[in-house]
Design a protein around this motif. Structure first.
Motif, PDB file in Angstrom:
ATOM      1  N   GLU A  96       0.821  -1.209   0.000  1.00 51.05           N
ATOM      2  CA  GLU A  96       0.000   0.000   0.000  1.00 51.05           C
ATOM      3  C   GLU A  96       0.853   1.257   0.000  1.00 51.05           C
ATOM      4  O   GLU A  96       0.499   2.263  -0.626  1.00 51.05           O
ATOM      5  CB  GLU A  96      -0.955  -0.049   1.194  1.00 51.05           C
ATOM      6  CG  GLU A  96      -2.052  -1.093   0.986  1.00 51.05           C
ATOM      7  CD  GLU A  96      -2.830  -1.422   2.250  1.00 51.05           C
ATOM      8  OE1 GLU A  96      -3.967  -0.937   2.375  1.00 51.05           O
ATOM      9  OE2 GLU A  96      -2.306  -2.167   3.107  1.00 51.05           O
ATOM     10  N   HIS A 300      -9.038  -1.287  -6.750  1.00 52.01           N
ATOM     11  CA  HIS A 300      -7.612  -1.041  -6.539  1.00 52.01           C
ATOM     12  C   HIS A 300      -6.911  -0.769  -7.862  1.00 52.01           C
ATOM     13  O   HIS A 300      -6.027   0.094  -7.937  1.00 52.01           O
ATOM     14  CB  HIS A 300      -6.978  -2.258  -5.847  1.00 52.01           C
ATOM     15  CG  HIS A 300      -5.492  -2.195  -5.763  1.00 52.01           C
ATOM     16  ND1 HIS A 300      -4.825  -1.162  -5.137  1.00 52.01           N
ATOM     17  CD2 HIS A 300      -4.527  -3.026  -6.236  1.00 52.01           C
ATOM     18  CE1 HIS A 300      -3.515  -1.360  -5.218  1.00 52.01           C
ATOM     19  NE2 HIS A 300      -3.312  -2.476  -5.893  1.00 52.01           N
ATOM     20  N   ARG A 308      -6.988   1.818   1.669  1.00 50.44           N
ATOM     21  CA  ARG A 308      -7.796   0.623   1.901  1.00 50.44           C
ATOM     22  C   ARG A 308      -9.174   0.917   2.502  1.00 50.44           C
ATOM     23  O   ARG A 308     -10.171   0.307   2.070  1.00 50.44           O
ATOM     24  CB  ARG A 308      -7.037  -0.361   2.792  1.00 50.44           C
ATOM     25  CG  ARG A 308      -7.674  -1.737   2.876  1.00 50.44           C
ATOM     26  CD  ARG A 308      -7.134  -2.597   4.022  1.00 50.44           C
ATOM     27  NE  ARG A 308      -5.690  -2.702   4.044  1.00 50.44           N
ATOM     28  CZ  ARG A 308      -5.012  -3.420   4.932  1.00 50.44           C
ATOM     29  NH1 ARG A 308      -5.690  -4.116   5.862  1.00 50.44           N
ATOM     30  NH2 ARG A 308      -3.695  -3.452   4.921  1.00 50.44           N
TER      31      ARG A 308
END
Length: 367
Positions: A96, A300, A308
C-alpha cells in the motif's frame, strides 16, 4: 476496522453518445474518477495505517515473546506459522505504501515501503515496485504483465505446450499442484529480492536495500539457531516460509487468474482493461483484513492510490457505473475464486502434451 466514510453522491452517467456509439473511453473513466474524487475517497487515511502498523508490530512483539518463552519445544512451529501470517500483513502495508496510499508525500511512502519490505519482510522494494508497476499498467496482457509470464506454472496454453518430460506431467496437473507449490513461494520471493539487489541491473537505493535485507537476514537466522537446535531451527524456517508463501499466493491469486488474458497487441481502453481482467472477492471487514484490501481488486486497479478504508465505498460507485455502461463486473466468494483458479490452470495445463480426451482426428484437422 476502518472508520466510516462520507456517503458518496448519487451517480449519473451517460451510457452512449448520439448515434448509439459507445462514449469516449477517456471521458468514461474521467467521469468515474471525478465522482470518486468528489466523494473524498482519494483522501489519505494515515491514521488508519498508523493503527494497522502498530497492531502488526504488536503482534510481532507477541510472537517474539512467545518464541523466547517457549524455548526448546516443537510448539515453536506454532510461532513459525503465526510469523508467516504477520510477515504477510507487513507485506500488505508495504504494497500500500508503494501505491502512495499511506502518505501524501511520495518520498515518505517510499521510505515506509522500503523499510517495511526490506527490513521486516526481507523482500526487495525496488524489485517489487518494478514488477508490480508493470502488472498494473497491463494486467493479464501477454508479454507485458510479468504475473502471467511462465514460471513453474503456465498461465497461457502456448507456454504450457513448451513443457516436456516430468515438467509436462506436472503442468497438466498444475491447477491441483498450485496451492501446494505456493509453500515454496516464500523462498522464491526472497530469492528474487537477493538477485535484484546483488545483480547488475539498476536498483534504486541499492546499498540501502542491501544493508536492510542483509541485517534482517543475519539477525533472523542468528536468533533462530541461537535459541533452537539445528533440526528444529530448519523446521521453524520451513514452516514460516511455507505459511508466508501460501498466504501471499492465496491473497494475490484470486484477483486475476482465470480472468481474460489479452494479446500483446490488444487495444483496450484503461477502464475496461482494468475491470475485465480483475475479479473481486465478496466478504465483510474480516475479508478486508485477511486480504489486505486486495479483495477489492477492481477498485484497486482503477484507483491504485486509494487507501484501503475507502475501497468498499468506491465499490458501490464502480458497480453502478459498470452496470450503467454494460461493463462486466466480476465478483465471487473466496472459495469460488480458488475453484476458478484451479480449473483454469488445469485447462491451460492440458496443452502440455495435449489433452488426453482430445480426438486425434479432430486435433489433426482442427476444430
Amino acid at each position: 476496522m476502518s472508520n466510516p466514510t462520507p456517503s458518496a453522491p448519487a451517480v449519473t452517467f451517460t451510457k452512449t453518445v448520439p448515434g448509439g456509439n459507445r462514449a469516449n473511453p477517456t471521458t468514461e473513466y474521467s467521469a468515474l474518477l471525478r465522482t470518486v474524487r468528489d466523494a473524498g475517497l482519494l483522501r489519505r487515511r494515515t491514521g488508519f495505517y498508523v493503527m494497522m502498523f502498530s497492531a502488526v508490530v504488536l503482534a510481532l512483539g507477541g510472537a517474539v515473546t512467545g518464541f523466547i518463552l517457549l524455548g526448546d519445544t516443537w510448539y515453536q512451529l506454532l510461532i513459525a506459522g503465526a510469523l508467516g501470517v504477520i510477515l504477510t500483513q507487513f507485506a500488505f502495508l508495504a504494497h500500500e505504501a508503494s501505491h502512495r496510499q499511506v502518505f501524501t508525500s511520495g518520498r515518505a511512502n517510499d521510505i515506509a515501503g522500503r523499510t517495511i519490505a526490506n527490513l521486516f519482510v526481507g523482500i526487495s522494494y525496488s524489485w517489487w515496485m518494478t514488477k508490480h508497476s508493470r502488472h498494473h499498467a497491463n494486467p493479464n496482457v501477454i508479454g507485458k504483465d510479468p504475473d502471467v509470464e511462465r514460471d513453474f506454472v503456465s498461465f497461457v496454453e502456448s507456454d504450457a505446450a513448451k513443457a516436456t518430460g516430468i515438467y509436462a506431467w506436472a503442468t497438466r496437473r498444475q491447477g491441483y499442484l498450485f496451492f501446494p507449490i505456493l509453500m515454496l513461494e516464500g523462498i522464491n520471493l526472497h530469492r528474487h529480492g537477493l538477485q535484484t539487489v546483488f545483480g547488475r541491473g539498476k536498483v534504486d537505493k541499492r546499498w540501502v536495500e542491501i544493508s536492510m535485507i542483509s541485517t534482517r537476514l543475519a539477525a533472523y537466522i542468528t536468533a533462530i539457531f541461537l535459541f533452537l537446535p539445528l533440526g528444529m531451527g530448519f523446521a521453524f524456517l520451513g514452516v514460516q516460509l511455507a505459511v508466508f508463501g501460501v498466504y501471499m499466493g492465496a491473497s494475490f491469486a484470486p484477483n486475476h487468474k482465470g480472468m481474460p488474458v489479452l494479446p500483446h497487441d490488444s487495444k483496450v481502453d484503461f477502464l475496461r482493461r482494468q475491470v475485465l481482467t480483475s475479479r473481486n472477492v465478496k466478504g465483510s471487514w474480516i475479508m478486508d483484513s485477511y486480504m489486505g484490501g486486495l479483495n477489492y481488486q477492481i477498485e484497486h486497479h482503477l484507483f491504485p492510490n486509494m487507501p484501503r478504508p475507502h475501497l468498499a465505498k468506491a465499490q458501490e460507485i464502480v458497480k453502478e457505473y459498470c452496470d450503467t455502461h454494460r461493463i462486466l463486473y466480476t465478483e465471487t466468494t473466496l472459495s469460488e475464486s480458488y475453484g476458478i483458479v484451479v480449473r483454469y490452470l488445469n485447462r491451460v495445463g492440458l496443452a502440455a502434451g495435449g489433452d488426453p480426451f482430445d480426438c486425434p482426428a479432430a486435433t489433426a484437422f482442427g476444430r
